[in-house]
Design an enzyme around this catalytic site. Structure first.
Site, PDB file in Angstrom:
ATOM      1  N   SER A  60     107.312  57.482 105.199  1.00  0.00           N
ATOM      2  CA  SER A  60     108.401  57.405 106.180  1.00  0.00           C
ATOM      3  C   SER A  60     109.327  58.611 106.088  1.00  0.00           C
ATOM      4  O   SER A  60     109.429  59.264 105.049  1.00  0.00           O
ATOM      5  CB  SER A  60     109.221  56.133 105.962  1.00  0.00           C
TER       6      SER A  60
HETATM    7  N1  SAM Z   1     106.611  52.660 102.110  1.00  0.00           N
HETATM    8  C1  SAM Z   1     105.582  53.654 102.293  1.00  0.00           C
HETATM    9  C2  SAM Z   1     105.891  54.950 101.586  1.00  0.00           C
HETATM   10  O1  SAM Z   1     106.976  55.074 101.005  1.00  0.00           O
HETATM   11  O2  SAM Z   1     105.015  55.826 101.615  1.00  0.00           O
HETATM   12  C3  SAM Z   1     105.273  53.931 103.735  1.00  0.00           C
HETATM   13  C4  SAM Z   1     104.554  52.812 104.317  1.00  0.00           C
HETATM   14  S1  SAM Z   1     103.559  53.154 105.722  1.00  0.00           S
HETATM   15  C5  SAM Z   1     104.736  53.482 106.960  1.00  0.00           C
HETATM   16  C6  SAM Z   1     103.050  51.456 106.019  1.00  0.00           C
HETATM   17  C7  SAM Z   1     102.091  50.920 104.967  1.00  0.00           C
HETATM   18  O3  SAM Z   1     101.928  49.520 105.198  1.00  0.00           O
HETATM   19  C8  SAM Z   1     100.689  51.531 105.051  1.00  0.00           C
HETATM   20  O4  SAM Z   1     100.322  52.067 103.832  1.00  0.00           O
HETATM   21  C9  SAM Z   1      99.817  50.343 105.451  1.00  0.00           C
HETATM   22  O5  SAM Z   1      98.509  50.405 104.944  1.00  0.00           O
HETATM   23  C10 SAM Z   1     100.619  49.184 104.871  1.00  0.00           C
HETATM   24  N2  SAM Z   1     100.304  47.878 105.454  1.00  0.00           N
HETATM   25  C11 SAM Z   1     100.066  47.553 106.746  1.00  0.00           C
HETATM   26  N3  SAM Z   1      99.825  46.238 106.864  1.00  0.00           N
HETATM   27  C12 SAM Z   1      99.910  45.714 105.615  1.00  0.00           C
HETATM   28  C13 SAM Z   1      99.773  44.408 105.087  1.00  0.00           C
HETATM   29  N4  SAM Z   1      99.480  43.335 105.849  1.00  0.00           N
HETATM   30  N5  SAM Z   1      99.941  44.235 103.765  1.00  0.00           N
HETATM   31  C14 SAM Z   1     100.232  45.272 102.936  1.00  0.00           C
HETATM   32  N6  SAM Z   1     100.372  46.546 103.390  1.00  0.00           N
HETATM   33  C15 SAM Z   1     100.227  46.765 104.715  1.00  0.00           C
END
Ligand code: SAM
Length: 211
Positions: A60
């Site tokens: 992000s």
């Molecule tokens: N917080 C992260 C960072 O600091 O890099 C950025 C997160 S990225 C915007 C969103 C993340 O949510 C992705 O890695 C994606 O694979 C994960 N994600 C999506 N759906 C999910 C789920 N149901 N359970 C766990 N992770 C999930």
């Protein structure tokens, strides 16, 4: 400019954009964002931009990380935070400087492995990670004083609201994938759940496990 100067310039930018919580700014200053992205984009790590981390996912934008962290801490100091969407591990690392323990769930095995290893290498030992569907939460460790989703969903998953302690709050980018979304803060009070809209955002979608 050296990395330290790029970092200091980023902190100034965050201040200008309204981030006023000094502890949050210090945590961001001390977290080496370039270690959470690939070498190919590391030179952009201290720009205030989201960056690709592979598998169609992103780390992000620093402003959004700062805003969400500040919004989570505003109503008190949670000791335990559950994060949904570990991704690169950057948000977990920032939170780890501010709270006692972070639990973080990621659904993509490669990102889960990479981020867990990265956090270990950086000597961050108060983050526990798990591979799985974050929309189910981490019931064994519940209740949580704070829950942060870093992937968008039209509404907070019921299981997560249930795992919130009394007085606890949950932050979620609310909205359909790739459409205008709003960062919303829910709070569990004696009278029920309250809802507060905070910021326009754009996140990748929360993908619940099929079946
Ligand atoms: N917080 C992260 C960072 O600091 O890099 C950025 C997160 S990225 C915007 C969103 C993340 O949510 C992705 O890695 C994606 O694979 C994960 N994600 C999506 N759906 C999910 C789920 N149901 N359970 C766990 N992770 C999930």
């Amino acid at each position: 400019m050296t990395a330290a100067r790029h970092q200091a310039a980023l902190i100034e930018r965050l201040r200008e954009k309204g981030i006023g919580n000094e502890a949050v700014l210090q945590a961001i200053l001390e977290t080496p964002r370039h270690r959470f992205v690939s070498d190919a984009v590391a030179r952009h790590a201290y720009r205030d931009d989201a960056l690709p981390i592979g598998y169609d996912q992103t780390i992000s934008q620093p402003y959004v990380v700062a805003f969400m962290t500040q919004a989570l801490l505003e109503a008190g100091s949670p000791r335990i935070v559950l994060e949904i969407g570990t991704g690169s591990g950057y948000q977990s690392a920032v939170l780890a400087k501010l709270v006692k323990r972070v639990y973080s769930i990621e659904r993509i095995p490669q990102l889960h492995r990479q981020s867990s290893q990265r956090l270990r290498e950086l000597g961050i030992h108060n983050v526990s990670t798990r591979l799985g569907d974050g929309s189910q939460g981490w019931p064994e460790r519940a209740p949580y004083e704070a829950i942060m989703l870093t992937a968008a969903s039209p509404a907070p998953p019921e299981a997560l609201l249930e795992q919130l302690s009394e007085g606890g709050r949950l932050l979620i980018p609310e909205g359909a994938p790739h459409e205008a979304q709003t960062l919303v803060r829910y709070a569990r009070t004696v009278g029920g759940i309250t809802r507060e809209e905070l910021l326009d955002v754009l996140f990748v979608p929360l993908v619940p496990q099929a079946g």
